[in-house]
Scaffold this active site. Structure first.
Site, PDB file in Angstrom:
ATOM      1  N   LYS A 188       0.864  -1.179   0.000  1.00  0.00           N
ATOM      2  CA  LYS A 188       0.000   0.000   0.000  1.00  0.00           C
ATOM      3  C   LYS A 188       0.900   1.228   0.000  1.00  0.00           C
ATOM      4  O   LYS A 188       1.457   1.622   1.019  1.00  0.00           O
ATOM      5  CB  LYS A 188      -0.918   0.052   1.224  1.00  0.00           C
ATOM      6  CG  LYS A 188      -2.032   1.063   0.998  1.00  0.00           C
ATOM      7  CD  LYS A 188      -2.377   1.949   2.182  1.00  0.00           C
ATOM      8  CE  LYS A 188      -1.457   3.028   2.591  1.00  0.00           C
ATOM      9  NZ  LYS A 188      -1.495   4.264   1.793  1.00  0.00           N
ATOM     10  N   GLU A 264      10.141   1.406  10.264  1.00  0.00           N
ATOM     11  CA  GLU A 264      11.191   2.374   9.908  1.00  0.00           C
ATOM     12  C   GLU A 264      10.557   3.741  10.053  1.00  0.00           C
ATOM     13  O   GLU A 264       9.684   4.115   9.256  1.00  0.00           O
ATOM     14  CB  GLU A 264      11.645   2.181   8.458  1.00  0.00           C
ATOM     15  CG  GLU A 264      12.153   0.802   8.129  1.00  0.00           C
ATOM     16  CD  GLU A 264      13.575   0.570   8.565  1.00  0.00           C
ATOM     17  OE1 GLU A 264      14.325   1.541   8.689  1.00  0.00           O
ATOM     18  OE2 GLU A 264      13.929  -0.598   8.800  1.00  0.00           O
ATOM     19  N   CYS A 298      14.146  10.635   5.889  1.00  0.00           N
ATOM     20  CA  CYS A 298      14.167  10.220   7.292  1.00  0.00           C
ATOM     21  C   CYS A 298      15.575  10.399   7.855  1.00  0.00           C
ATOM     22  O   CYS A 298      15.739  10.622   9.041  1.00  0.00           O
ATOM     23  CB  CYS A 298      13.713   8.775   7.407  1.00  0.00           C
ATOM     24  SG  CYS A 298      14.587   7.671   6.306  1.00  0.00           S
ATOM     25  N   GLU A 396      11.081  16.355  14.360  1.00  0.00           N
ATOM     26  CA  GLU A 396      11.419  16.121  12.954  1.00  0.00           C
ATOM     27  C   GLU A 396      10.643  17.125  12.092  1.00  0.00           C
ATOM     28  O   GLU A 396       9.414  17.103  12.066  1.00  0.00           O
ATOM     29  CB  GLU A 396      11.031  14.689  12.563  1.00  0.00           C
ATOM     30  CG  GLU A 396      11.483  14.331  11.162  1.00  0.00           C
ATOM     31  CD  GLU A 396      10.994  12.953  10.725  1.00  0.00           C
ATOM     32  OE1 GLU A 396       9.805  12.648  10.941  1.00  0.00           O
ATOM     33  OE2 GLU A 396      11.798  12.199  10.155  1.00  0.00           O
TER      34      GLU A 396
END
Ligand code: NAD
Length: 500
Positions: A188, A264, A298, A396
C-alpha cells in the site's frame, strides 16, 4: 536538445491507473479516484483508485493463495533469483519512465529520480544473490544420537506500507528482499505517490513473478493502511512512515493477530563536525545532507553539532553552500532540490520556520517560499543560536531546515547527539581516527557515516534505534527479517525409552 539543459514537458492529461490484483490490472470502475497534482507545478498528473476494504481482502486472499500453494516459496532460490534479475533488467530499461512519474508525483528533481531508479536496480541484483544464499544452520555437536538443523522459512503474507518521500527507492529497499525470502505481499503506497509502486507490480509480472505474489492496493492510510495493520491474515507488516503513525500501527497489530512488525520511522539526525575536519568537505556534506530531497529524508542531517572554535566560521560556510543550491523545476535536468511534496508538509515546514524564530533562534538564511513553475518550494534554511531543548532541535521538521548547536568537548557532542527520542542516523566529520571511531561507537543510531552522509547501498542494512523503529531492511538482515526461524531436532538410532 542536450540532456543537461533539457526541461521535460508535463503530461497533457493525468495518467489513469488501476490497482494490481492477482497478476492483473483492475480498473477503478465505480470506486472513488484520487487525483494527484504535481507539487512542482500544481497540475493534475495521475488518477489512482481509492480501493475499498473488500479490495484489500481480495489482495490478501490472493497473496495467501499464492503462499499456500507454494508457487513462489516452493521454488528454488535460483529460480527466484532469475525473476529478480529479470526485474532489474526491466527496471533499467524503463528508468526514464519510472523517474518521470516519480518526479511528477513527488516533486524531486528528475536527475535525482533517475539516480534512485539506478539504485533500485542494484537492490534487485543484490537480493537475487540473497535468494540463493539464504540459509540456516546445523548442529553436529549433540552427540551421535542427535542432529540439529535450524531453518529459515518465509514469514508468509507481508503487508507493506510506504511513505511519499522516496516512493520507488523505499519500495525497492524492501520488495526484492521480501520476495527473496519466499514471502508474498500486498503493498500500500502513499496515496499521493502510488504510480511507481503500480509500475513495479506490472514490471514484476512481466519478469515472470507468479500471479498473486505481489499485489498493490491504493488508498488512504486511515482506511487501507489501518485495515492492513489490523488484518488477521497478514503475517507481517513492514511499515515505513512517521513515528506517530508507527505507534498507531503497533496498537493495531497488538489488537489483532500479533503479526510480526518491521518499523522504519522518523529521525532527527546529528551531523557532528569537529574543528580538525576537512571543513570544505564537511560544509558540502552538511549542505547536501539537509537540501537533498528538500530535507524530506528520514535520514536528513537536520541538527548540526559543531565544535565551538569553528562554529561561526563553519555555519557561514554551510550558509554559502546552501545559497548556491539550485532549487527549481523538478523537470529541469539541472535542478538540485525540487518541490515540497505535500501541501500539509509545506505548511508544517513553514510553521517550524516561524516557531524557530518565536523560540529565539536566529534565522541566518532562507525561511521563505519560492515562486517557481506554479508549485510549492521553500528555500534552504539555517538557524543559529539554537539550544537542544527548542522544538526546532527536537522535532522532525522533514524539510530543508537545519539548526546549528555548538559544543565544547567530544563527550558533550555525544551527549547532545543522543539527547533525542530518535536514533536513525548520524554523521561525524573529523580527520582524527580516535575521534571518529569513538563517536561512531557511542552515538545511538542505526546508520552512521564517517566523513560523508546519506551514503549506502544494497549490502548495508538500514533501520533505527530508539523511537526510529524496529528491525532492519536491506542487506543480509533485510532478507532474514522476512523469515522466521525453525529448530528441527532429529533423533538418530534407537530411542532410550522413558517408560520401561
Ligand atoms: P505517514 O506516517 O503519514 O505515512 C506513511 C504511510 O502510512 C502512508 O502510506 C500512509 O498512507 C500510511 N498510513 C497513514 N495512516 C495510517 C494508519 N493509521 N495505519 C496504517 N497506515 C497508515 O508518513 P509520510 O508523511 O508518508 O512520510 C514521512 C515520514 O516517514 C517521516 O516521519 C519520515 O521520517 C518517515 N520515513 C522513515 C523512513 C525510515 O526508513 N526510517 C524512510 C522514509 C520516511
Amino acid at each position: 536538445m542536450d540532456k543537461a539543459s533539457a526541461i521535460l514537458s508535463l503530461p497533457s492529461e493525468p495518467r489513469e491507473f488501476g490497482f494490481f490484483l492477482d497478476g492483473k490490472w483492475v480498473e477503478a470502475g465505480d470506486r472513488d479516484v484520487f487525483e494527484r497534482a504535481s507539487p512542482g507545478h500544481g497540475v493534475a498528473v495521475t488518477r489512482i483508485p481509492r480501493c475499498t476494504t473488500d479490495d484489500l481482502d481480495a489482495a490478501v486472499a490472493s497473496a495467501r493463495a499464492a503462499f499456500n500453494d507454494r508457487r513462489w516459496c516452493g521454488l528454488s532460490g535460483a529460480d527466484r533469483a532469475a525473476v529478480l534479475l529479470k526485474t532489474a533488467e526491466l527496471i533499467r530499461a524503463r528508468t526514464d519512465e519510472i523517474a518521470y512519474w516519480e518526479t511528477l508525483e513527488n516533486g524531486k528533481p528528475i536527475a535525482q529520480a533517475r539516480g534512485e531508479v539506478g539504485g533500485c536496480v542494484g537492490m534487485f541484483e543484490f537480493a537475487a544473490g540473497l535468494a540463493r544464499s539464504l540459509h540456516g544452520d546445523s548442529y553436529n555437536n549433540s552427540g551421535d544420537g542427535a542432529f540439529g538443523v535450524v531453518t529459515r522459512e518465509p514469514v508468509g503474507v507481508v503487508g507493506l506500507i510506504t511513505p511519499w518521500n522516496f516512493p520507488f527507492l523505499i519500495l525497492c529497499e524492501r520488495v526484492p528482499y521480501i520476495l527473496a525470502s519466499g514471502c508474498s505481499l500486498v503493498a500500500k503506497p502513499s496515496e499521493v505517490t502510488s504510480a511507481t509502486t503500480l509500475l513495479l507490480a506490472e514490471i514484476m509480472s512481466e519478469a515472470g513473478l507468479p500471479d498473486g505474489v505481489f499485489n498493490v492496493v491504493t488508498g488512504s492510510g486511515s482506511s487501507i493502511g489501518q485495515k492492513m495493520a489490523e488484518h488477521m491474515d497478514v503475517d507481517m507488516l513492514s511499515f515505513t512512515g512517521s513515528t506517530n503513525v508507527g505507534r498507531a500501527v503497533v496498537e493495531a497489530t497488538g489488537k489483532s493477530n500479533f503479526k510480526k512488525l518491521g518499523l522504519e520511522l522518523g529521525g532527527k539526525n546529528p551531523q557532528i563536525v569537529f574543528a580538525d575536519a576537512d571543513l570544505e568537505d564537511a560544509a558540502d556534506g552538511v549542505a547536501f545532507g539537509i537540501a537533498f530531497n528538500t530535507g524530506q529524508c528520514c535520514v536528513s542531517g537536520s541538527r548540526l553539532l559543531v565544535e565551538r572554535s569553528v562554529a561561526d566560521k563553519f555555519a557561514d560556510m554551510v550558509v554559502e553552500k546552501l545559497r548556491k543550491v539550485r532549487v527549481g523545476d523538478p523537470l529541469d535536468e539541472t535542478t538540485q532540490a525540487g518541490a515540497i511534496t505535500t501541501d500539509a508538509q509545506n505548511r508544517t515546514i513553514l510553521s517550524y520556520i516561524a516557531k524557530g524564530q518565536e523560540e529565539g533562534a536566529t534565522l541566518v538564511t532562507g525561511g521563505g517560499v519560492l515562486d517557481i513553475a506554479g508549485g510549492q518550494y521553500i528555500e534552504p534554511t539555517v538557524f543559529t543560536n539554537v539550544t537542544n531543548d527548542m522544538a526546532v532541535a527536537r522535532e522532525e521538521i522533514f524539510g530543508p531546515v537545519i539548526v546549528v548547536i555548538p559544543f565544547d568537548t567530544l563527550d558533550e557532542a555525544i551527549e547532545i547527539a543522543n539527547d533525542t527520542e530518535y536514533g536513525l542516523a548520524a554523521s561525524v566529520w573529523s580527520k582524527n581516527l580516535d575521534t571518529a571511531l569513538t563517536v561512531s561507537r557511542r552515538v545511538q543510531a542505526g546508520r552512521f557515516w564517517v566523513n560523508t552522509t546519506l551514503a549506502g547501498g544494497p549490502e548495508l542494512p538500514i533501520g533505527g534505534f530508539k523511537a526510529s523503529g524496529w528491525g532492519r531492511e536491506a542487506g543480509m538482515q533485510g532478507v532474514e527479517e522476512y523469515t522466521q526461524v525453525k529448530s528441527i531436532h532429529i533423533e538418530i538410532g534407537k530411542r532410550a525409552h522413558w517408560v520401561e
